[in-house]
Design an enzyme around this catalytic site. Structure first.
Site, PDB file in Angstrom:
ATOM      1  N   CYS A  12      -0.164   1.651   3.637  1.00  0.00           N
ATOM      2  CA  CYS A  12      -1.202   1.290   2.471  1.00  0.00           C
ATOM      3  C   CYS A  12      -0.470   1.137   1.150  1.00  0.00           C
ATOM      4  CB  CYS A  12      -2.456   2.099   2.558  1.00  0.00           C
ATOM      5  SG  CYS A  12      -3.223   2.072   4.184  1.00  0.00           S
ATOM      6  N   TYR A 254      13.410   1.102   1.658  1.00  0.00           N
ATOM      7  CA  TYR A 254      12.610  -0.524   1.573  1.00  0.00           C
ATOM      8  C   TYR A 254      11.836  -0.525   1.166  1.00  0.00           C
ATOM      9  CZ  TYR A 254      10.603  -3.857   4.608  1.00  0.00           C
ATOM     10  OH  TYR A 254      10.406  -5.043   5.110  1.00  0.00           O
TER      11      TYR A 254
END
Ligand code: SF4
Length: 459
Positions: A12, A254
């Site tokens: 999220c 990432y």
């Protein structure tokens, strides 16, 4: 993670706004959530104060599809929060979309949560045994049940009592009455920022979602901090000073956007450092460095600069391939990869390639990529990963498969190279990764070494 997808996924991103003078809060939220789309692409939603009440609108889909209606007209409000989500626990169902809005004995509460509670199962079964009925399978609903059950009469006290029961990762934003509450767990797993511009107070998972509004004056919400913003101003308190540091190192490797600055480090520069560290450990002879876009791009630049091997754009990414294309029912995996990433023949033909990617999960995508590069004429492909070997699942908001599905638990690097058809393969050693961080002691590395900063409920 679904059967077709071989990359790590975030759960999220969150955003919130407060302005006591009132402004078009839904529109503000749209742009912040749009900037956080990379953190979750399966549902989007906002909750804001309207005519004295909280209202919520959320749906499955991307921000532009779900929330563009809020760009069409002025909706003046003083406070609102928003959320983008990728589903794991409970799947991609509307009832798991956020923000969650409830009306309980404390009044109306809206909640947007990034992270996973590592004691969710224990809390949920305790609540269910005492009669609580859950409408979703997301951890976040547990927090609202605990708030409603608290015997504290002041909401602030009930919130602090609830926070004391939670374990794991929770960067979250709540609205109660006309007040915005911003909370970060004591380990600080997920990033969270608060920024100020004029009478606007803004909160977001990453700085890029503040800077889209020209908000440069921001700071990181501290681990264990609870910030209250209302018509009297903004006040902060540390509700827990004793958390074991656990900032998620994968945010830097990432997840976060390269133009964000998180955990006091530039994401772009950190990725460049990981690429340079890989190059220093490497003695391969190659003609070009090729990033797997977009996640390998910044590190590939660092590798190229440090090694002296020129970087070349040997793979093109189709940015219009949305998540829907790689949903569980996509049967043709190779076609799915081809649609998203495709070799540039003229750049790679006859070349010995150092291929830079962020990390290796199952290895299935890398296997296809190496095949595509070789079919396009690459002479050699040497895969280099900017992360150590992933061997353990994450309990703090990142979707990592079970241990036996992780390729590094079943094969050595040499075996993996053979499996994916690469001429060689190398992971960034953990100590080298730590060397790329300003404060290496402040991070979670559990998916590499199994040392979880807080106790977890294992499967
Ligand atoms: S286990 Fe890995 S992905 Fe999860 S919080 Fe720790 S470093 Fe991040």
């Amino acid at each position: 993670m679904n059967a077709q997808n071989d990359s790590l996924r975030h759960h999220c991103g969150v955003a919130g706004f407060f302005n006591q003078e009132g402004e078009n809060i839904p529109e503000r939220l749209f742009y912040s959530l749009f900037s956080l789309q990379h953190r979750g692409q399966e549902s989007a939603g906002i909750a804001y104060k309207k005519d004295g009440h909280l209202v919520v609108y959320k749906d499955l889909g991307m921000v532009s599809g779900v929330l563009s209606r809020y760009l069409a007209e002025q909706r003046v409000s003083t406070v609102g929060i928003g959320h983008v989500r990728y589903s794991t626990r409970g799947g991609n169902r509307l009832e798991n979309a956020q923000p969650i809005l409830v009306s309980c004995n404390k009044g109306e509460i809206a909640l947007a949560h990034n992270g996973n509670l590592s004691n969710a199962r224990e809390l949920r079964s305790l609540l269910e045994s005492e009669g609580s009925i859950f409408q979703s399978s997301s951890d976040s609903e547990i927090i609202l049940h605990l708030l409603a059950r608290s015997r504290q009469t002041l909401f602030y006290d009930a919130l602090k009592e609830t926070l004391g029961l939670l374990r794991g990762a929770f960067s979250m934003i709540l609205i109660h009455n006309a007040t915005l509450y911003t909370v970060r767990d004591p380990s600080g797993f997920r990033p969270l920022f608060i920024g100020f511009k004029g009478t606007t107070v803004a909160v977001a998972s990453e700085t890029c979602a503040l800077e889209v509004h020209g908000i440069q004056d921001s700071r990181e919400v501290q681990p264990g901090e609870l910030i209250t913003t209302d018509h009297e101003g903004t006040r902060a308190e540390l509700f827990n000073r004793e958390g074991t540091p656990g900032r998620c190192v994968f945010e830097l490797i990432y997840f976060a956007r390269p133009d964000s600055r998180i955990f006091n480090q530039s994401v772009h520069l950190t990725r460049k450092k990981t690429g340079a560290a890989l190059a220093r450990c490497d003695n391969v002879t190659a003609d070009i460095v090729v990033p797997v876009p977009d996640s390998g791009s910044n590190a590939a630049l660092g590798y190229a600069e440090a090694s002296g091997i020129p970087m070349e754009y040997g793979l093109t990414r189709n940015h219009y391939v949305g998540r829907s294309f790689i949903m569980p029912n996509t049967s043709e995996r190779e076609l799915a990869v081809r649609m998203k990433l495709h070799p540039v023949k003229e750049a790679i033909k006859g070349k010995r390639i150092v291929l830079i990617d962020d990390s290796l999960v199952r290895g299935t995508t890398s296997k296809i990529l190496v095949k595509l590069l070789k079919e396009a004429g690459a002479r050699e492909v040497h895969l280099r990963l900017c992360a150590p070997e992933i061997k353990w699942p994450c309990y703090f908001g990142i979707d990592i498969p079970t241990r036996k599905e992780l390729i590094s638990n079943t094969m050595t690097p040499e075996e993996i190279a053979r499996f994916i058809g690469a001429d060689s393969l190398m992971f960034l050693p953990l100590e080298e990764l730590k060397g790329c961080l300003d404060d290496p002691g402040g991070y979670c590395y559990a998916c590499f070494n199994g040392q979880y900063p807080v106790p977890v409920e294992t499967e």
